[in-house]
Design an enzyme around this catalytic site. Structure first.
Site, short mmCIF file in Angstrom:
data_model
loop_
_atom_site.label_atom_id
_atom_site.label_comp_id
_atom_site.label_asym_id
_atom_site.label_seq_id
_atom_site.Cartn_x
_atom_site.Cartn_y
_atom_site.Cartn_z
N ASN A 52 17.79 5.44 2.76
CA ASN A 52 16.99 4.24 2.47
C ASN A 52 17.46 3.65 1.14
O ASN A 52 17.13 4.18 0.08
CB ASN A 52 15.50 4.64 2.40
CG ASN A 52 14.62 3.47 1.99
OD1 ASN A 52 15.03 2.32 2.11
ND2 ASN A 52 13.43 3.78 1.52
N LYS A 73 16.59 0.96 -0.22
CA LYS A 73 15.57 0.15 -0.91
C LYS A 73 16.20 -1.17 -1.39
O LYS A 73 17.10 -1.67 -0.72
CB LYS A 73 14.93 0.94 -2.06
CG LYS A 73 14.51 2.34 -1.64
CD LYS A 73 13.64 3.01 -2.65
CE LYS A 73 13.46 4.47 -2.26
NZ LYS A 73 12.35 5.11 -2.94
N HIS A 100 6.65 2.50 4.89
CA HIS A 100 7.09 3.26 3.71
C HIS A 100 6.00 3.16 2.64
O HIS A 100 5.33 2.12 2.50
CB HIS A 100 8.41 2.69 3.18
CG HIS A 100 9.05 3.56 2.16
ND1 HIS A 100 8.63 3.58 0.85
CD2 HIS A 100 10.04 4.47 2.24
CE1 HIS A 100 9.36 4.46 0.17
NE2 HIS A 100 10.22 5.02 1.00
N GLU A 139 6.07 2.67 -0.41
CA GLU A 139 6.22 1.55 -1.35
C GLU A 139 5.66 0.27 -0.74
O GLU A 139 5.10 -0.58 -1.43
CB GLU A 139 7.70 1.39 -1.76
CG GLU A 139 8.10 2.53 -2.69
CD GLU A 139 9.57 2.89 -2.67
OE1 GLU A 139 10.40 2.12 -2.16
OE2 GLU A 139 9.90 4.00 -3.15
N GLU A 186 6.60 11.90 3.92
CA GLU A 186 7.07 11.69 2.56
C GLU A 186 5.90 11.79 1.58
O GLU A 186 5.15 10.82 1.40
CB GLU A 186 7.68 10.30 2.43
CG GLU A 186 8.87 10.06 3.34
CD GLU A 186 9.80 9.00 2.78
OE1 GLU A 186 10.96 9.33 2.56
OE2 GLU A 186 9.34 7.88 2.53
N GLY A 203 11.35 9.63 -5.40
CA GLY A 203 12.00 9.08 -6.58
C GLY A 203 11.61 9.75 -7.88
O GLY A 203 11.89 9.25 -8.96
N SER A 217 12.95 13.04 -2.83
CA SER A 217 13.95 13.68 -3.69
C SER A 217 14.85 14.66 -2.96
O SER A 217 15.23 15.70 -3.51
CB SER A 217 13.26 14.33 -4.90
OG SER A 217 12.56 13.36 -5.65
C1 PEP Z 1 12.54 7.24 0.08
O1 PEP Z 1 13.02 6.19 -0.31
O2 PEP Z 1 11.92 7.24 1.16
C2 PEP Z 1 12.72 8.46 -0.71
C3 PEP Z 1 12.30 9.59 -0.22
O3 PEP Z 1 13.32 8.30 -1.94
P1 PEP Z 1 13.95 9.50 -2.85
O4 PEP Z 1 14.87 10.28 -1.94
O5 PEP Z 1 14.70 8.77 -3.92
O6 PEP Z 1 12.82 10.33 -3.35
#
Ligand code: PEP
Length: 251
Positions: A9, A11, A95, A97, A167, A173, A213
């Site tokens: 992803n 983003k 997601h 976000e 998630e 992040g 992460s």
């Molecule tokens: C994500 O964007 O869904 C995500 C899990 O980001 P990261 O791997 O940077 O934590």
């Protein structure tokens, strides 16, 4: 056997030239899609070019969101019909976000999941709890409710093709990964929820990713868990080398 699925992803990162450079480096080096699904979730303006660049390769291209209507007065939105027309295969829905910053709700995620299937797109539905919710022992109930609402009204065949990304918001992040046991515990609960809400066959087929992460150093341990079938990866998917390592781990 469920085929592993690794999705990067991006983003709101990269310029078109960076995106094309990444795809040029990666597209002929990903393992066969017989063994693992390798997907890049790119910003809308890159999708047309990236789908063209990846034609005939094992790298698939996904969108990070979409609207649920086919067309109409929705300034700034992108429809499922357009994504399908461009050749996009998957779409990330809900997601955290988007839930946090753009008013995405379980109801809109459900509408979008239906729209995805109506237009031949496969949804990657994101669910997960905040740190506050985890500390209040609400994780299992909250995630189960998110899963049930997202899948509501889909056919068993559609649920089997859905990808659910667990998630935990506190791990996205932040560099804090859930331990593989913590991640698997929730993914097992997601599968049980699908079994109860839909069927045992659907639960057996649905693919569940962990996200938060994930990086080359921790992906092997996560993928060894019984109910983790892949990963949705943000930061560590931005560099070609790192993305290729993640996809190789899924093979
Ligand atoms: C994500 O964007 O869904 C995500 C899990 O980001 P990261 O791997 O940077 O934590």
């Amino acid at each position: 056997m469920r085929k592993p699925i690794i999705a990067g992803n991006w983003k709101m990162n990269k310029l078109l030239s960076d995106a094309k450079g990444f795809v040029a480096d990666v597209k002929n080096n990903v393992p066969s899609s017989d063994s693992v699904d390798a997907i890049i979730c790119a910003p809308y303006p890159f999708l047309y070019e990236l789908v063209k660049e990846t034609e005939g390769t094992d790298l698939k291209v996904a969108a990070q969101n979409m609207h649920y209507e086919e067309s109409g007065a929705y300034t700034g939105e992108v429809s499922p019909a357009v994504l399908k027309d461009l050749g996009v295969t998957h779409v990330v829905l809900g997601h955290s976000e988007r839930r946090e910053m753009f008013n995405e709700t379980d109801e809109t995620v459900n509408k979008k999941a239906h729209a995805a299937f109506n237009y031949g797109l496969l949804p990657i539905v994101c669910v997960g709890e905040t740190l506050e919710q985890r500390e209040a022992n609400q994780t299992m109930d909250l995630v189960a409710a998110q899963v049930k609402k997202a899948l509501d009204g889909l056919t068993e065949a559609q649920v089997k093709e859905t990808v659910i990304a667990y998630e935990p918001i506190w791990a996205i992040g932040t560099g804090k990964t859930a331990t593989s046991e913590q991640a698997n515990e929730v993914c097992t609960h997601v599968r049980k929820t699908v079994a109860e809400a839909v069927s045992a066959d659907a639960a057996d087929a649905v693919r569940i990713q962990y996200g938060g992460s994930v990086k080359p150093a921790n992906i092997d341990e996560l993928l060894q868990q019984s109910d983790i079938d892949g990963a949705l990866v943000g930061g560590a998917s931005l560099e070609a080398d790192s993305f290729l390592k993640l996809v190789e781990a899924g093979k």
